[in-house]
Every structure is written in C-alpha cells, then in structure tokens.
Design a protein around this motif. Structure first.
Motif, short mmCIF file in Angstrom:
data_model
loop_
_atom_site.label_atom_id
_atom_site.label_comp_id
_atom_site.label_asym_id
_atom_site.label_seq_id
_atom_site.Cartn_x
_atom_site.Cartn_y
_atom_site.Cartn_z
N ASP A 1 0.81 -1.22 0.00
CA ASP A 1 0.00 0.00 0.00
C ASP A 1 0.85 1.28 0.00
N VAL B 1 -1.12 -2.92 -4.18
CA VAL B 1 -2.23 -2.09 -3.67
C VAL B 1 -3.37 -3.03 -3.31
N HIS C 1 -4.80 3.95 1.25
CA HIS C 1 -3.96 2.86 0.80
C HIS C 1 -3.36 3.11 -0.58
#
Ligand SMILES: [Zn+2]
Ligand SMILES: [Zn+2]
Ligand SMILES: [Zn+2]
Length: 292
Positions: A71, A93, A100
C-alpha cells in the motif's frame, strides 16, 4: 524478511488533524511512560509525538536486498524520511481507498520504473478491478507498470511468494495478503481492511502465520457509537466488526486466535481508542520492525 510497519493508523491517522481528544493529545505530547513504552516497542518518536500514520508496510528480503511495499500511504514521503528503509523495488495495492492508494503519486521522479501488483477481479461497484482503477488513476505516471494478479494465485516478486486473499470490506473489493519466503518458509499474513466475515477459503490460506497484521480499528465497546452499530457479535454480545467495514480489537484478536498466529499486531488503529487503551499491546505503533 524484515517487516517495518510504516503506517499503523486508520484513514485520519493519530494524532488526527484538528482533534483534541485525550488520545490525540497524549500522542502529540507523550508523557515519559508512553515514550518509554514506544521505545520498548521499537516505535519511532517524531516531532509530532507518537504517531500512527496512514497504512503501509515495508518488507525487505535481506537475501536479495529487494523491498516490497504494501500500500501507498498518503504519508509515503514522511514514512521514508523517518525510517531507515530503502525505497521499494515493487509494490502492491490492496484496495482503492484513499489511505492505501493516494501516496502512489510520490513515485514521480523517485523511480525510473516501478511495478505495482493489484487484483484483477472486476468490482461490481466500480466496474473495474483494483488493477484497472490504479492504472487509470495514475495513467500520467510513465514510471508505473500495473500488473493484474488473480486472487489465490501465488506470484513471486522481490524473491518472495505473494498471494492476494479476498476479504470483506463492503462495498468495495479488498484483499489481504500472504507473503512467504520460499527459502525459509516464514509467513507474514495481513488481513487487509476487513470485517470479521473473512471467507473460509481465505482463512485457510491466511492460517498459521509467523506474524499476523490484523485490522483492529477500535475496541468493541465503541460499536454503540457507530451509526449502524457493531456486527458479528459473540454469544456474550461482543461486536467483532465495527459497523460493516473493519474488525474491532476483539474481532482481530479472535481472528488471530482462529488462524493460530504465532504473533499478532493490530494495525489500522483509530484515535477513537480511549487514551488508556490506545497505546496498549498488541496495538502497533509506526516504526516497529520484525525479523521473520
Ligand atoms: Zn483524536
Ligand atoms: Zn479501506
Ligand atoms: Zn484503510
């Protein structure tokens, strides 16, 4: 692998901008007891005090000297100035929420090229997969290559085996992660942002980690303050989910127990924890490091 908790806070972080609650006040002006405890936990004290910035985890494979970032926190710049860890060789991600993803723009001029992995399943809410949304939002970043990956299908990056694990974070699709060292067999599991309602197949894959990083946003007793209350109650009336999106402290600890985690740290922690509980183990603080 060396795991550094770059960001352990929820979407507003602790201290929260403009907030003068007891927890944020104590975080800004840590007393000697809190300073000592933070030092013992290996947390990083900054001029802002004891912080929980927005979520991010840095994983360094010491064998290959490569690093993987889970993230892209909006606090990316401060996190990398603060911690003595190298910039990542690749990223992941987990989902498209601000806390994030929105640090990804920091990659401009820092990288010649960066590969970011994300899930390939189409989210009925957005009509796109996480990978497609990331690619579309950052289409202007020529340095970025987005690699779609199928949940439950292991892939290798930075010399580590990575698997995206579907969790429950309505209304958006969101993923936890299993990160394993193929040489040593050590295992790091992350629940990602999730309610307690993690599907059985996902639990099986997350099970028996050496370290579990679990979403534990607030203590269960605060559920009464959520507009929709808590969910996934125990027989004793303890909410394991806060609202619909995140686990309570008690929910996260129940999952750690059910997964038979060797060690657990609670992350994605909100300033709503009362000051007397906000800095207690096993709640994580920014800067903690674990060698697995
Ligand atoms: Zn506060
Ligand atoms: Zn989220
Ligand atoms: Zn989040």
């Amino acid at each position: 692998m060396q795991v550094t908790l770059l960001g352990t806070g929820d979407t507003t972080g602790t201290p929260t901008v403009g907030c003068s609650c007891e927890t944020c006040t104590r975080a800004r002006n840590p007393d000697s007891e809190l300073r000592e405890q933070a030092r013992e936990q290996g947390a990083t004290l900054t001029p802002a005090g004891v912080e929980r910035t927005r979520f991010s985890v840095h994983i360094r494979n010491e064998r290959t000297d490569e690093s993987l970032l889970v993230d892209f926190s909006p606090d990316f710049r401060q996190q990398f100035l603060r911690e003595d860890v190298p910039l990542p060789d690749a990223g992941i991600v987990t989902h498209i929420h601000f806390d994030h993803l929105d640090g990804l723009g920091n990659c401009y001029r820092l990288f010649d090229d960066l590969t970011v992995y994300a899930a390939d399943e189409t989210d009925p809410v957005t009509g796109q997969s996480v990978a497609e949304t990331v690619a579309a939002d950052y289409a202007y970043l020529d340095q970025l290559t987005v690699e779609p990956r199928t949940p439950f299908e292991q892939f290798r990056t930075c010399g580590l085996d990575v698997t995206l694990i579907p969790v429950d974070h309505p209304p958006l699709l969101c993923y936890g992660l299993v990160i394993e060292d193929p040489e040593t067999g050590t295992k790091l599991s992350l629940t990602g942002d999730t309610s307690y309602d993690i599907p059985e197949r996902s639990r099986e894959r997350l099970a028996e980690p050496d370290l579990l990083l679990a979403d534990g946003i607030v203590p269960a007793h605060l559920s009464e303050y959520h507009p929709i209350g808590g969910t996934h109650y125990t027989d004793d009336g303890i909410a394991r989910t806060f609202g619909s999106k995140h686990m309570t402290r008690e929910g996260a600890l129940a999952v750690a127990d059910e997964l038979d985690a060797t060690q657990v740290r609670l992350v994605h922690v909100a300033h709503y924890y009362p000051a007397s509980e906000a800095f207690e183990q096993p709640l994580a603080l920014d800067g903690e490091q674990y060698t697995l």
